[in-house]
Design an enzyme around this catalytic site. Structure first.
Site, PDB file in Angstrom:
ATOM      1  N   GLY A 495       0.315  -1.232  -0.044  1.00  0.00           N
ATOM      2  CA  GLY A 495       0.249  -0.074  -0.042  1.00  0.00           C
ATOM      3  C   GLY A 495       0.911   1.310   0.043  1.00  0.00           C
ATOM      4  O   GLY A 495       0.273   2.447   0.098  1.00  0.00           O
ATOM      5  N   GLU A 733       7.526   4.838   8.248  1.00  0.00           N
ATOM      6  CA  GLU A 733       7.255   4.798  10.057  1.00  0.00           C
ATOM      7  C   GLU A 733       6.980   6.424  10.486  1.00  0.00           C
ATOM      8  O   GLU A 733       6.889   6.173  11.723  1.00  0.00           O
ATOM      9  CB  GLU A 733       8.805   3.558  10.355  1.00  0.00           C
ATOM     10  CG  GLU A 733       8.054   2.485   9.534  1.00  0.00           C
ATOM     11  CD  GLU A 733       9.277   1.385  10.184  1.00  0.00           C
ATOM     12  OE1 GLU A 733       8.908   1.271  10.528  1.00  0.00           O
ATOM     13  OE2 GLU A 733       9.802   1.591   8.867  1.00  0.00           O
TER      14      GLU A 733
HETATM   15 MO1  MOS Z   1       8.305  -1.551  10.081  1.00  0.00          MO
HETATM   16  S1  MOS Z   1       7.678  -2.427  11.505  1.00  0.00           S
HETATM   17  O1  MOS Z   1       9.606  -2.411   9.163  1.00  0.00           O
HETATM   18  O2  MOS Z   1       7.199  -3.433   8.493  1.00  0.00           O
END
Ligand code: MOS
Length: 766
Positions: A495, A733
């Protein structure tokens, strides 16, 4: 010479020469808000997710979960389950095929496979956590399988489990390492630094367990080919590492296992390694000799897949009256299992954000009898920034200084613990841009000073931080005589927009249109290379590998063209040419070149293909590399009920080049929304006596819904990092980091109440 200096010097010998990638400055497709290449198949439902594949002769698996957290199953009565119409087999440890215990994730050698626990999977009667699969029922329909699973009777010999984090804390131990980094760092004398500081804060911050809730629950379809090979559709963040892990478990060759995942409905770390259900599905397919689908229910995801650990962190800061930090202490205790041994890296932000002369950083773990904990979006940095960035806000309040000013004057010139320069760090600029756009200057720093009727209003800010990562990888690229190109890697698309941005990159790299490039991914039989859609690394990892492959193609094209004395490229060297308009042209002399079609046709070739590897990430040895950001938010807290509503959000990020503003903004917003959940609504409720998760459903585990999420504005520096491929660092992230602290800081500004325990629910404000 220090160890780090000698490593840097050695590393420098292997670094590519400082020649900048010309694409960093090129205004091509990179940087444009290109619409996702898979947008149409997704909105029309044409995109096939794992559980949606139609496989002839398919049967269905259902799991039976342990109802105790520790002990043994003494008797498993499958007779009633077996009698259910349509049931083919009930598999327990008695008749489960023998499988090797899976290999734990090891970042020194990802290629061996990736699991988050090295416990054997249903090989004996031992029980290690509440929710552990103890039987697999296989039936002609899902309903038959689930009904039969409910009839499996298990007798247990229960032992008392260690599940109470509070009770275990006193005996916490120092782990061997924290994601490959030392668990402790000492610089100067933090105790003395804190004692002598004019102003100090010293507090404990707590966060609960959190569970993974991707839109697509984990699912696997597995079948064995007549030649003994294993074929698997799996909802995974790494097709080839899942293939390697399965190969290891079943003692097969890597090439005898194929794992396919064209689309994944979110992963967030929860699909990064192999969990029990995938191995059990493959084993069940072997037992019944039919293709088996094992799709976890939402409850199944809570029982079988690990989540984010519970945590307790202490942050102590000492500063002079001028706001300069003298001392920083950040320690944390997290929970893990003896089978997983994963210490969530909550102290990582504190290692790189501020550089006082006295530092102590330390992590400890307690071992609990639960499902193995795992990565969840910015593992460590998410909860770590909650503690650290709340503490900075608390210190700023004690100093009566603006919290942005405290951060600005403590901005280090080099990485405080790694002792290297930053590759590019524009955090101060991110704060400047964000503050201006958000209107930070209009905020009243006095708590409880802004009110509208019964609503107390406050604004908060916090730093976002997530390290840059890149893995060595391979890519294969092929340019055809018709001027089209194919790029192949075993990447995963969950995604984020990977296929889209990689087509943008490849098109610019080869001077093609977006339509001329096909990006193939999601199949472990594409060039086999350790590739993981995790750690926000995939863009940099793939770009570096594709760049290496395209360079080889260029050299071959120049060799082919060079054979013809009349070619405008005759005698041209690789360093003298660039890609443009479907071909290769001399730099600075764009009338002199040839299209790929012309070169290939003249040479009588149908295509030129190259497979190449990028090297290890030497840039991260030489520099401190991370993405940065400043999270601004405004909350409204009801003075009588404590209800918390977010009314505004602005995230200002420094992630290097933004390859695609459309997918990037979406990623950053998604991270922030997950941070809102972490701060305000999400919490795994855990029975501290029995070790059982009590809210394994979205009805009782509350992820934020639309009404919980304010309009989220995103701004970014877009300043290229010349040491990262394309100038781009990760951004998958970082959005979740700093979010909880920004909310806690805004709530303090609104109410005068400092909440140091997540989630910040209304009862904590009354
Ligand atoms: Mo992320 S927690 O490295 O998929």
């Amino acid at each position: 010479m220090s160890v780090i200096e000698s490593i840097m010097q050695t590393a420098a010998q292997f670094l590519p020469d400082k020649k900048k990638d010309p694409l960093i400055d090129q205004a091509g497709f990179v940087g444009k808000p290109v619409t996702r290449v898979d947008a149409e198949v997704k909105v029309t439902g044409e995109a096939r997710f794992t559980a949606e594949f139609r496989v002839p002769d398919l049967v269905y698996g259902a799991l039976v979960y342990s109802a105790i957290a520790k002990g043994k199953s003494t008797k498993i009565d499958t007779s009633r389950a077996k009698a259910v119409t349509g049931v083919l087999e009930v598999i327990t440890h008695h008749n489960m095929p023998r499988m090797k215990a899976p290999p734990l994730a090891n970042f020194e050698d990802l290629g061996k496979g990736v699991a988050l626990s090295d416990l054997p999977i249903m090989q004996d009667d031992a029980i290690y956590w509440d929710g552990q699969p103890v039987a697999v029922v296989v039936a002609e329909t899902l309903e038959q399988a689930e009904y039969a699973a409910s009839l499996v009777q298990i007798d247990y010999a229960a032992e008392s489990p260690q599940v109470l984090f509070e009770a275990m804390k006193a005996g916490a131990v120092t782990p061997h390492d924290v994601m490959g980094e030392p668990p402790e760092i000492k610089i100067g004398d933090v105790k003395k630094g804190l004692e002598q500081a004019s102003v100090s804060v010293d507090n404990i911050y707590r966060a609960p367990r959190y569970n993974h809730n991707a839109i697509e629950p984990h699912a696997t379809i597995a079948f064995w080919n007549p030649d003994g090979g294993l074929a698997v559709f799996d909802s995974t963040q790494s097709v080839n590492l899942t293939a390697h892990t399965l190969a290891y478990i079943f003692s097969l060759k890597n090439e005898d296992v194929q794992v396919v995942a064209p689309f994944v409905g979110g992963g967030f770390g929860g699909k990064a390694g192999l969990w029990n259900h995938t191995a059990l599905c493959a084993a069940a397919a072997k037992v019944v000799n039919r293709p088996v689908k094992l799709a976890l229910s939402r409850e199944g995801v809570f029982r079988v897949i690990g989540g984010r650990t519970i945590s307790e962190q202490r942050v102590a800061l000492g500063a002079g009256k001028d706001g300069r930090l003298d001392a920083l202490l950040h320690t944390g205790i997290t929970a893990t299992t003896r089978s997983g041994r994963y210490a969530e890296q909550c102290t990582f932000p504190a290692r790189h954000l501020y550089g006082p002369p006295n530092v102590f950083i330390g992590q400890k773990v307690v071992y609990l009898d639960t499902v193995a904990n795992t990565w969840m979006r910015a593992p460590g940095e998410s909860i770590g920034t909650f503690a650290l960035e709340s503490a900075i806000d608390e210190l700023a309040f004690e100093l009566r200084m603006d919290p942005i000013e405290v951060r600005r004057i403590n901005e280090p010139v080099k990485d405080p613990t790694k002792d290297t320069l930053f590759s590019s760090r524009q955090l101060v600029e991110a704060y400047r841009m964000g503050a201006e756009k958000f209107g930070w200057a209009r905020r009243n720093p006095e708590p409880r000073s802004q009110r509208e009727g019964k609503w107390l209003i406050g604004q908060g800010v916090a730093t976002a931080y997530y390290p840059y990562m890149r893995f060595p990888a391979k890519a294969r690229v092929c340019i055809h005589a018709d001027g089209t190109a194919i790029v192949q890697t075993p990447a995963c698309e969950m995604g984020m927009g990977t296929a889209t941005v990689q087509i943008q990159h490849a098109a610019d790299r080869m001077g093609l249109s977006l339509q001329q490039v096909t990006f193939q991914y999601g199949d472990s039989q594409l060039p086999d290379t350790p590739m993981l859609a995790g750690g926000s690394n995939q863009t940099a990892t793939i770009v570096a590998a594709v760049q290496a492959a395209v360079e080889q193609i260029y050299r071959e094209m120049l060799r082919l063209a060079g054979k013809r004395a009349d070619s405008p490229l005759h005698g041209a060297k690789y360093e003298q040419v660039q890609a443009r308009d479907g071909g290769i042209y001399r730099i600075g002399d764009l009338n002199h070149g040839e299209t790929y079609s012309d070169i290939l046709r003249a040479a009588g070739r149908a295509s030129v293909e190259a497979e190449a590897s990028s090297g290890p990430p030497l840039e991260t040895m030489k520099y401190s590399m991370a993405s940065y950001g400043a999270q601004f938010c405004e909350v409204r807290v009801h003075a009588e009920t404590g209800e918390i509503r977010l009314s505004r959000w602005l995230g200002s990020f420094d992630c290097g080049t933004i390859v695609n503003p459309k997918t990037a903004v979406s990623q950053l917003q998604g991270g922030i929304i997950m941070g809102i959940g972490m701060a305000l609504t999400e919490e795994t409720l855990f029975d501290e006596r029995r070790g059982r998760i009590m809210n394994p459903s979205l009805a009782e585990y509350h992820v934020p819904v639309n009404l919980d999420v304010p309009p989220i504005e995103i701004v970014y520096t877009d300043i290229p990092d010349e040491h990262a491929p394309l100038g781009a660092r990760g951004l998958g992230e970082i959005g979740i980091t700093g979010a909880a602290a920004a909310i806690a800081n805004a709530i303090f500004n609104a109410t005068g109440k400092r909440i140091r325990e997540l989630p910040i629910s209304l009862d904590k404000l009354l």
